[in-house]
Design an enzyme around this catalytic site. Sequence first.
Site, PDB file in Angstrom:
ATOM      1  N   ALA A  13       0.830  -1.207   0.000  1.00 26.16           N
ATOM      2  CA  ALA A  13       0.000   0.000   0.000  1.00 26.16           C
ATOM      3  C   ALA A  13       0.865   1.258   0.000  1.00 26.16           C
ATOM      4  O   ALA A  13       2.007   1.241   0.437  1.00 26.16           O
ATOM      5  CB  ALA A  13      -0.910  -0.007   1.221  1.00 26.16           C
TER       6      ALA A  13
ATOM      7  N   GLY B   3       0.358  -5.417   0.918  1.00 23.07           N
ATOM      8  CA  GLY B   3      -0.722  -5.606  -0.039  1.00 23.07           C
ATOM      9  C   GLY B   3      -0.270  -6.274  -1.318  1.00 23.07           C
ATOM     10  O   GLY B   3      -1.060  -6.964  -1.982  1.00 23.07           O
TER      11      GLY B   3
ATOM     12  N   GLU C 178      -0.402  -9.841  -0.468  1.00 20.67           N
ATOM     13  CA  GLU C 178      -1.800 -10.233  -0.282  1.00 20.67           C
ATOM     14  C   GLU C 178      -2.486 -10.460  -1.627  1.00 20.67           C
ATOM     15  O   GLU C 178      -3.350 -11.332  -1.757  1.00 20.67           O
ATOM     16  CB  GLU C 178      -2.529  -9.185   0.557  1.00 20.67           C
TER      17      GLU C 178
ATOM     18  N   GLU D  81       3.191  -5.682   8.069  1.00 22.65           N
ATOM     19  CA  GLU D  81       2.304  -4.635   8.589  1.00 22.65           C
ATOM     20  C   GLU D  81       2.476  -4.360  10.081  1.00 22.65           C
ATOM     21  O   GLU D  81       2.273  -3.224  10.530  1.00 22.65           O
ATOM     22  CB  GLU D  81       0.837  -5.002   8.301  1.00 22.65           C
TER      23      GLU D  81
END
Length: 721
Positions: free
Chosen positions: A69, A117, A120, A140
């Site tokens: 992100a 992300g 992910e 994270e």
Amino acid sequence: MLMQGQFIQVEEIEGGIYDVIFDRKDEDINKFDQAALEELRDAVSHLNKVSGLKGVLFSSRKELFIAGADITEFIQMFSSSEEEIYQHIHKHHEIFNGIEDLSCPTVVAINGTAVGGGFELCLAVDYRVMSTTARVGLPEVKLGINPGWGGTVRLPRLIGIDNANEWICGGAEKKAEDAFKEGAVDAVVEPDQLRESALGLLNKCINGDFDYQARRTEKQSPVLLNHVEHMMAFESAKGVIGAKAGPHYPAPMQALKTMKKSVTLDRSEAIDLEAKGFASLAKTDVCAALVGLFLKDQHVKRVSKKYIKNATPISMAGVLGAGIMGGGVAYQSASKGTPILMKDINEDALQLGLDEAVKLLSGQLKRGRIDVPKMAKTLTEITPTLSYGDFDRADLVVEAVVENEKIKKSVLAETEDAMKEGAVLTSNTSTISITALSTALKNPENFCGMHFFNPVHRMPLVEVIRGEKTSETAIGQTVLYAKAMGKTPIVVNDCPGFLVNRILFPYFGGFSALLNYGGDFRQIDKVMEKFGWPMGPAYLLDVVGIDTAYHGSAVMAEGFPDRMSHEGENAIDRLYSLERFGQKNKKGFYRYELDKRGKDMKLPDEEVDALLKGSIGATKEISDEEIIERMMLPLCIEAARCLEEDIVASAAELDMALIYGIGFPPFRGGAMHYMDHIGMDNICAMASKYESLGALYHPTEKMKEMAKNGQKYFPQERDKS
């Protein structure tokens, strides 16, 4: 071309097989900001409309697959309410679920780092093929949050609960070999075989050789564990993860708690729990501090890039002095690929420097981080010498001799005569003025400070100190060399103690004043360690060296007599006179013995109270709150002075220097963030309680003005929740 966006292109490879290509147009790396996520949503929508869709490959045209992100957007998002953050995260889950639910098999070709992300997304895909040079992970928790786009849901179902607990709660990046061994990826291949292998796997799925639907069912269903297995998996992890995270970092334990509940649920319920956990953590003060640190670190990197814009790589370095610091500099340079000359005045000293390098390399070998050939090659990059004969080959030299101005000037002048024209000469001094040292040189423009912190191989900060006549070329070359050594360079201006030590010594001053007042150094250590420091001030002084602190105090007192001088003998003076120099001779505030691993073990010393009698006050009860205030205020006020006097260019660089240089508690975000969090009005009110103690506790006029106007050092950061 099915879709052409700013971040993503979707094109047909052959008959019903499509490639979703991540290739951000405006930057060198791929990352998920809001615009990129919406393009990903559009890409999934376009694919769902394709008639006869057979398979989808996900790939990247950047060296790095996807960095995750865009953290710069977090501050704005996290200023929303917890419910709004929850809804925001849920909206993005729809995109990743959409990838997982495509009507055909999917494969991702992970060509470079895929974290957060980015990884992910890989987990939402059916199969993962990874380059040998790539890394993956879910870091994270290092930002004070848990994964938010399905990481806590999909990873445990792929690699098992124990492995997922370690991956997610530890936040480390994993090499390809480890990712494959633990089942996070399905194949690892050389970079030049990646695309072919990924397409080959995709075609096998299309042909029915692999049951991709069974893989999806596994990722979307509850993990099949009985009650005892479930309890064992998480209870055993709780103690290990809790001990490693400590009391100040809630994210690892929150992630564990989320997974404990969610592994027994289906995808939709598990995702709901993950989003709630994410939103809860996003509103914590720790998250605000850690996200702030990430952004400050990015700022520091951008500043460094500007300095090195016109710099040329250092092909050969040199270090003067083969003590602990010189040996550490030699090891760090050689281990990171820059050959180095190591000079001293006798063979025994050179051997000590080489022994230091051998010891550090042996530790790396024992931990499996290097092999024997790598160790041998690194040692050959260190050339010990008793003469200046080869110093005309060095592009940059670090002086690391004894902390004595007269000796340093003599050594620097000798070295300058032996160096080639235009080469950069630096000093590792921790307190002596760079401008003063430069008066011994013919070309002061080629000279600057390069202050390493001990131990060199562990401490990430290097202060690059600009003297009055230092050129920008010398600064650029020194910054480039520091980065080549794997360090974080921060450029500061010359003054007694430079930046970090100038801020640290008032902290020691607060400690000495507390002892004079009747504070017990053992209680003070416990309180400040509980506050978040890696070690209390007495222990830190022992590690730094009582002799080093004594001499440093004299320099600081001369530079700032109004607030850094003291009357009479204090505890540091007394220990110095008794030759109790701390760890280096096994006795200071504490005594030290080697443990089974050969490391110094701190032990209580029953003699020390009697030895300190007369240099400290009679012991009295002091609250933890008062100890924290009296320790932290001098540090914070001096930090504000340094910023106001342009010793450092920005509050962001100052905070990172304290985090990297002296272990300021990261979860508190640095001194400037800490003051913002408390509020400058509260800082000034707190200081007024101690104004009778002297100038160390007197806020600057600028601080008073900030308090009056409600100003902050980082106005863009959200208010504390």
